[in-house]
Scaffold this active site. Structure first.
Site, PDB file in Angstrom:
ATOM      1  N   HIS A 395      88.467  55.521  38.106  1.00  0.00           N
ATOM      2  CA  HIS A 395      87.534  55.461  36.970  1.00  0.00           C
ATOM      3  C   HIS A 395      88.021  54.615  35.814  1.00  0.00           C
ATOM      4  O   HIS A 395      87.462  54.709  34.718  1.00  0.00           O
ATOM      5  CB  HIS A 395      87.290  56.869  36.425  1.00  0.00           C
ATOM      6  CG  HIS A 395      86.341  57.675  37.246  1.00  0.00           C
ATOM      7  ND1 HIS A 395      84.983  57.656  37.018  1.00  0.00           N
ATOM      8  CD2 HIS A 395      86.532  58.497  38.291  1.00  0.00           C
ATOM      9  CE1 HIS A 395      84.387  58.456  37.882  1.00  0.00           C
ATOM     10  NE2 HIS A 395      85.311  58.978  38.675  1.00  0.00           N
ATOM     11  N   LYS A 586      79.156  58.012  22.512  1.00  0.00           N
ATOM     12  CA  LYS A 586      80.145  58.024  23.594  1.00  0.00           C
ATOM     13  C   LYS A 586      81.444  58.547  22.999  1.00  0.00           C
ATOM     14  O   LYS A 586      81.540  58.701  21.783  1.00  0.00           O
ATOM     15  CB  LYS A 586      80.351  56.624  24.173  1.00  0.00           C
ATOM     16  CG  LYS A 586      80.528  55.543  23.081  1.00  0.00           C
ATOM     17  CD  LYS A 586      80.605  54.131  23.647  1.00  0.00           C
ATOM     18  CE  LYS A 586      79.292  53.553  24.082  1.00  0.00           C
ATOM     19  NZ  LYS A 586      79.140  53.478  25.529  1.00  0.00           N
ATOM     20  N   ARG A 587      82.442  58.817  23.824  1.00  0.00           N
ATOM     21  CA  ARG A 587      83.712  59.237  23.255  1.00  0.00           C
ATOM     22  C   ARG A 587      84.247  58.163  22.309  1.00  0.00           C
ATOM     23  O   ARG A 587      83.998  56.969  22.494  1.00  0.00           O
ATOM     24  CB  ARG A 587      84.732  59.519  24.370  1.00  0.00           C
ATOM     25  CG  ARG A 587      84.490  60.840  25.061  1.00  0.00           C
ATOM     26  CD  ARG A 587      84.619  62.033  24.119  1.00  0.00           C
ATOM     27  NE  ARG A 587      85.993  62.254  23.754  1.00  0.00           N
ATOM     28  CZ  ARG A 587      86.741  63.262  24.179  1.00  0.00           C
ATOM     29  NH1 ARG A 587      86.217  64.183  24.979  1.00  0.00           N
ATOM     30  NH2 ARG A 587      87.987  63.385  23.805  1.00  0.00           N
ATOM     31  N   LYS A 592      86.264  51.208  23.316  1.00  0.00           N
ATOM     32  CA  LYS A 592      84.801  51.208  23.204  1.00  0.00           C
ATOM     33  C   LYS A 592      84.327  50.516  21.921  1.00  0.00           C
ATOM     34  O   LYS A 592      83.187  50.143  21.792  1.00  0.00           O
ATOM     35  CB  LYS A 592      84.276  52.635  23.273  1.00  0.00           C
ATOM     36  CG  LYS A 592      84.444  53.283  24.664  1.00  0.00           C
ATOM     37  CD  LYS A 592      83.973  54.728  24.672  1.00  0.00           C
ATOM     38  CE  LYS A 592      84.125  55.427  26.012  1.00  0.00           C
ATOM     39  NZ  LYS A 592      83.039  55.130  26.970  1.00  0.00           N
ATOM     40  N   THR A 696      77.866  55.125  31.775  1.00  0.00           N
ATOM     41  CA  THR A 696      76.626  55.687  32.299  1.00  0.00           C
ATOM     42  C   THR A 696      75.647  55.911  31.152  1.00  0.00           C
ATOM     43  O   THR A 696      74.442  55.959  31.377  1.00  0.00           O
ATOM     44  CB  THR A 696      76.871  57.028  33.025  1.00  0.00           C
ATOM     45  OG1 THR A 696      77.661  57.871  32.171  1.00  0.00           O
ATOM     46  CG2 THR A 696      77.571  56.814  34.341  1.00  0.00           C
ATOM     47  N   LYS A 700      71.409  55.498  30.896  1.00  0.00           N
ATOM     48  CA  LYS A 700      70.462  56.469  30.334  1.00  0.00           C
ATOM     49  C   LYS A 700      69.563  55.797  29.299  1.00  0.00           C
ATOM     50  O   LYS A 700      68.357  56.049  29.251  1.00  0.00           O
ATOM     51  CB  LYS A 700      71.212  57.634  29.675  1.00  0.00           C
ATOM     52  CG  LYS A 700      72.103  58.435  30.618  1.00  0.00           C
ATOM     53  CD  LYS A 700      73.009  59.390  29.820  1.00  0.00           C
ATOM     54  CE  LYS A 700      74.196  59.860  30.635  1.00  0.00           C
ATOM     55  NZ  LYS A 700      75.252  60.480  29.798  1.00  0.00           N
TER      56      LYS A 700
HETATM   57  C1  LIG Z   1      76.483  60.017  29.553  1.00  0.00           C
HETATM   58  C2  LIG Z   1      77.402  60.733  28.652  1.00  0.00           C
HETATM   59  C3  LIG Z   1      78.657  60.201  28.362  1.00  0.00           C
HETATM   60  C4  LIG Z   1      79.130  58.868  28.897  1.00  0.00           C
HETATM   61  O1  LIG Z   1      78.773  57.866  27.976  1.00  0.00           O
HETATM   62  P1  LIG Z   1      79.386  56.388  28.047  1.00  0.00           P
HETATM   63  O2  LIG Z   1      78.601  55.647  27.028  1.00  0.00           O
HETATM   64  O3  LIG Z   1      79.126  55.900  29.433  1.00  0.00           O
HETATM   65  O4  LIG Z   1      80.812  56.506  27.722  1.00  0.00           O
HETATM   66  C5  LIG Z   1      79.485  60.891  27.498  1.00  0.00           C
HETATM   67  N1  LIG Z   1      79.109  62.049  26.945  1.00  0.00           N
HETATM   68  C6  LIG Z   1      77.897  62.589  27.179  1.00  0.00           C
HETATM   69  C7  LIG Z   1      77.528  63.869  26.517  1.00  0.00           C
HETATM   70  C8  LIG Z   1      77.006  61.959  28.048  1.00  0.00           C
HETATM   71  O5  LIG Z   1      75.814  62.521  28.293  1.00  0.00           O
END
Ligand SMILES: *Cc1c(COP(=O)(O)O)cnc(C)c1O
Length: 851
Positions: A395, A586-587, A592, A696, A700
């Site tokens: 990952h 995101k985190r 990032k 991911t 979304k």
């Molecule tokens: C989808 C999701 C992530 C992943 O987000 P990235 O932008 O791909 O890092 C992290 N936290 C939550 C709550 C999510 O639903």
């Protein structure tokens, strides 16, 4: 309205029931249970109400009139669960009887999100529940909001696991998800004076209606001690492990319902408990208090989720967690899921164990140990089986994210496993020397045992050597995995490497999270897209239909109003009307590059207050951040603090005339994602190219009609290829350019000196403007960007600002924007996790859906 008494159930014998036909597996004698039949009374509103009141009265022990919202939520959850129960037992029975191959998904994290909404959707009970609750004077939305989400994951990796098990259930594929039932999941983030403060996540406190503990099916897990050699009856040398302590793993089962297909798979999470014999000597010595403390020690193993995302901490307890859950899971599968007389030489015909990152990789030596030490296999037999049973998903590309366990620690905790790892490594090195005679450097590079900075086990190498397949999670990532992370392995075993681009479940992230858009899509092309997401393509022609676009835009507006209400109640944040909603969630991680987004905001603000940009030329925009930082990650926490200070300053400055606002709701989680993402216009995916394995969140957003501003990184590459350059705002260096700049030497200060706009933004932060005059509060963040930033934010600044200008231009043309948004939805069907699962099934697992 039904009476708030037992309501027809005063005598349990009068309950609607199909008799005592137990749908459970034949070999386990169980008490007869009344199960909801597949077409039984629960299909009617009346039956639903009866069951709901019954649950409220008997399980919660309250009358409706006296019940709290929590009572009502729990009763509703149990009602839905009862409804799914027959299907679950039926699924288990049929799967056992069919003796088909099962996916054992091994993941230390499952970021599930709330369960009730998904269960209602999967069982088609939404309407019935809505009407039934209305008859009781209750409101479904209120009850749904009572649920505390199980946050048993950090971010993308854990959420991926949750999407995958949803897809497998929906595709009728047998799967058991194995993981850890953390008593405390990911911390709850609060802000105090703009700084992150972590609160424990007490997700179990108000009751946990979705889980089924089975203490009777507990398994023992051993730790410590030493090994001994002995000769067996045939005179063969064998090894015993004589551990010196152990814990019990108690399984908690969760339903994983497929969408409208009657299948309910199982997620089995393990909770650690002290064994009776845990500290008998201490008890016997009369030290009761010490013995109880020892019990707490055992139970610590599943106490808390480590909150580090992408940076393992190498803690002993973490290794205990990893071994604990895989040992429980292998034991469980072999002893409880297979027939008693099953020949383990054919184990690969019944299970494929997918390793979600390196966290479960200790399962490899564990399976070897079971086969050799317990089942009498010799090494070659055991290795032949083991290598067919595992596949490994990597990952990351960040070197610091690759787990290396010190041999000292591993040997102390799992002495037998370390021996086996050494033996695996010897075999690997022998193979390498045979394939590349004389290339001793290569052998040293490929060794599973690292020598520096301390002797340690490279878990990614162990996984790669043992697995039938190794996959990255987006096309670019898999390429870089082959070329940069594991080049020697991919050269030696090219066929072992493959790519499966991640996906997200359209059930949770479109159908459930975006009901208005879903309704519009279904009205336009029918409902089949929910399980066949490529059908969204059929929307393409409607991008040119003004009527459709108007409805599409109306759904987006509805989502924004819904979000405004949520943020007002939840965080006291006011979302202005009519703004471009620009979202980065995101985190919090340097790679990032939340700081790049922040520099853009500061720059817009600086240009207005310095008079360089007339305020009426500012596109009305609200920037929303959502991000948790690992509690020990100082730079990330400082960045959160700075974002909050900028948000407060910018949002309150009258010179902006309300045209720029920054909001940072605390505690970003799945529940908030489900409200935020459908409302977004612009999706920020701005990692340094070559750093984000897939992402991911990006998927979304695209599926919910946001346009992406993004680098050529992770799955962004594939999103852009599919939706088309015109409908994606690309900026920044690509990966080869990043590598080139890195080789040449990145000099951040030159960007600062050469770019007045960038300089002005950074200088404004340094002036103390956002910190009440304190000129040093954010030194760490700013001087990192200026001096050392591994992720080269300043190098991409101008390109990012230019791309944002293109965003504003497109946004000014409402029709063009909406058209692009529609095309993003229509062309993103590829990013369904159903498609990801199909690829795993065909290329890695070779499993079959059941009919
Ligand atoms: C989808 C999701 C992530 C992943 O987000 P990235 O932008 O791909 O890092 C992290 N936290 C939550 C709550 C999510 O639903």
């Amino acid at each position: 309205m039904p009476d708030a008494t037992l309501n027809g159930h005063a005598n349990p014998a009068e309950q609607p029931t199909t008799g005592c036909r137990d749908l459970g597996p034949a070999r386990t004698p169980t008490h007869p249970v009344a199960t909801a039949p597949v077409n039984g009374p629960l299909f009617s509103v009346d039956g639903f109400v009866k069951e709901f009141i019954h649950e409220l009265n008997t399980a919660q022990g309250v009358a409706l009139a006296r019940s709290s919202v929590n009572d009502q939520y729990l009763a509703l959850a149990r009602t839905v669960k009862n409804y799914l129960m027959a299907r679950w037992l039926d699924t288990n029975r049929k799967t056992r009887e069919a003796k088909v191959k099962t996916v054992g998904y091994l993941s230390a994290e499952y970021l599930l999100g709330r369960q009730l909404g998904n269960a209602l959707l999967a069982s088609d009970l939404n309407e019935i529940a809505d009407k039934g609750l209305e008859l009781c004077g209750l409101d479904l939305v209120t009850l749904r909001n009572q649920e505390v989400e199980p946050g048993l994951g950090n971010g993308g990796l854990g959420r991926l696991a949750a999407c995958f098990i949803d897809s497998l259930a929906t595709m009728n594929v047998p799967c058991i998800g194995y993981g850890i039932r953390y008593e405390y999941g990911i911390f709850r983030q609060t802000f105090v004076d703009g700084r992150q403060v972590e609160q424990p996540d007490t997700w179990l406190a108000l009751g946990s209606p979705w889980e089924f503990p089975h203490p009777d099916a507990s398994v023992q897990v051993n730790f410590g001690g030493h090994t001994e050699k002995y000769r067996d009856a045939d005179g063969k040398e064998r090894t015993h492990w004589l551990p010196d302590w152990n814990v019990l793993g108690v399984p908690y089962n969760y339903m994983v319902p497929g969408y409208l297909n009657g299948r309910v798979n199982t997620l089995r999470l393990w909770s650690a408990q002290a064994t009776k014999a845990f500290d008998l000597p201490t008890f016997n010595a009369g030290d009761y208090a010490q013995a109880v403390r020892a019990q707490t020690f055992a139970e610590n193993i599943s106490k808390v989720l480590y909150p580090e995302d992408s940076t393992p901490q190498g803690k002993e307890l973490r290794l205990q967690q990893q071994y604990f859950f895989v040992a429980c899971s292998l034991r469980d599968f072999i002893d409880n899921e297979l027939e008693d007389d099953f020949d383990l030489h054919h184990l690969d015909e019944r299970i494929i164990l997918q390793l979600n990152d390196t966290h479960p990789v200790i399962a490899v030596p564990e399976l070897m140990r079971i086969l050799m030490d317990e089942k009498g296999f010799d090494w070659d037999e055991a290795w032949a089986v083991t290598t067919k049973c595992f596949a490994y998903t990597c990952h990351t590309l960040l070197p610091e994210a690759l787990e290396v366990w010190p041999t000292e620690l591993l040997g102390r905790l799992l002495p037998r496993h370390l021996e086996i790892i050494y033996a695996i490594n010897e075999q690997l090195l022998e193979e390498v020397r045979e394939a590349y005679p004389g290339d001793e450097l290569r052998a040293r590079r490929m060794s599973i045992i690292a020598e520096f900075p301390e002797r340690g086990v490279r878990m990614a190498y162990l996984a790669t050597y043992a697995a039938t397949k190794v996959n990255g999670v987006a096309a670019l990532h898999s390429q870089l995995l082959r070329d940069k992370v594991l080049p020697d392995f991919s050269e030696m075993w090219p066929d072992r490497f493959t790519n499966v681009t991640n996906g997200v479940t359209p059930r949770r992230f479109v159908k459930m999270a975006n009901p208005k858009l879903s309704e519009l899509i279904s009205d336009t092309i029918g409902g089949g897209w929910v399980t066949d997401l490529e059908r969204l393509r059929e929307l393409e022609p409607f991008a040119d239909d003004p009527d459709f676009r108007a409805q599409f835009a109306a759904a987006k507006d509805w989502n924004k109003r819904r979000l405004a209400e949520v943020l007002r109640k939840r965080d006291g944040i006011d979302l202005p009307d009519g703004h471009l909603l620009d979202v980065m969630v995101k985190r919090l991680h340097e790679y990032k590059r939340q700081s790049l987004k922040l520099l853009h905001v500061v720059s817009l603000y600086e240009q207005v207050i310095s008079g360089k940009l007339p305020v009426d030329q500012l596109t009305p925009r609200t920037v929303v951040f959502g991000a948790k930082a690992a509690p020990g990650y100082k730079m990330a926490k400082d960045t959160i603090h700075l974002i909050n200070r900028v948000a407060a300053t910018v949002s309150a400055d009258p010179r902006l005339e309300g045209r720029l606002k920054v909001a940072f709701p605390a505690n970003y989680n799945v529940t908030l994602a489900e409200k935020l993402i459908p409302a977004a216009d612009l999706s920020e995916q701005i990692s340094l190219a070559g750093m984000e394995a897939s992402g991911t969140g990006n998927m979304k957003f695209a599926l919910n009609g946001a346009l992406t501003i993004g680098t050529d990184d992770g799955a962004n590459v594939e999103i852009r290829e599919l939706v088309g350059d015109k409908h994606f705002f690309l900026f920044g260096m690509n990966e080869p350019q990043v590598a080139e700049l890195g080789a040449k030497g990145y000099n951040p200060e030159s960007y600062y000196e050469d770019n007045p706009q960038l300089k002005a933004a950074l200088d404004l932060v340094l002036s103390g403007h956002f910190s009440g005059g304190d000129q040093h509060l954010f030194d760490a963040v700013v001087y990192n960007l200026l001096n050392s930033d591994r992720f080269m934010a300043l190098a991409d600044f101008q390109s990012y600002v230019d791309a944002q200008a293109r965003v504003e231009e497109r946004y000014a043309d409402t029709d063009a924007w909406t058209r692009s948004a529609v095309l993003n939805v229509a062309r993103s069907g590829f990013f369904s996790s159903d498609r990801s699962m199909r690829e795993y099934i065909q290329r890695i697992w070779h499993t079959q859906p059941m009919m």
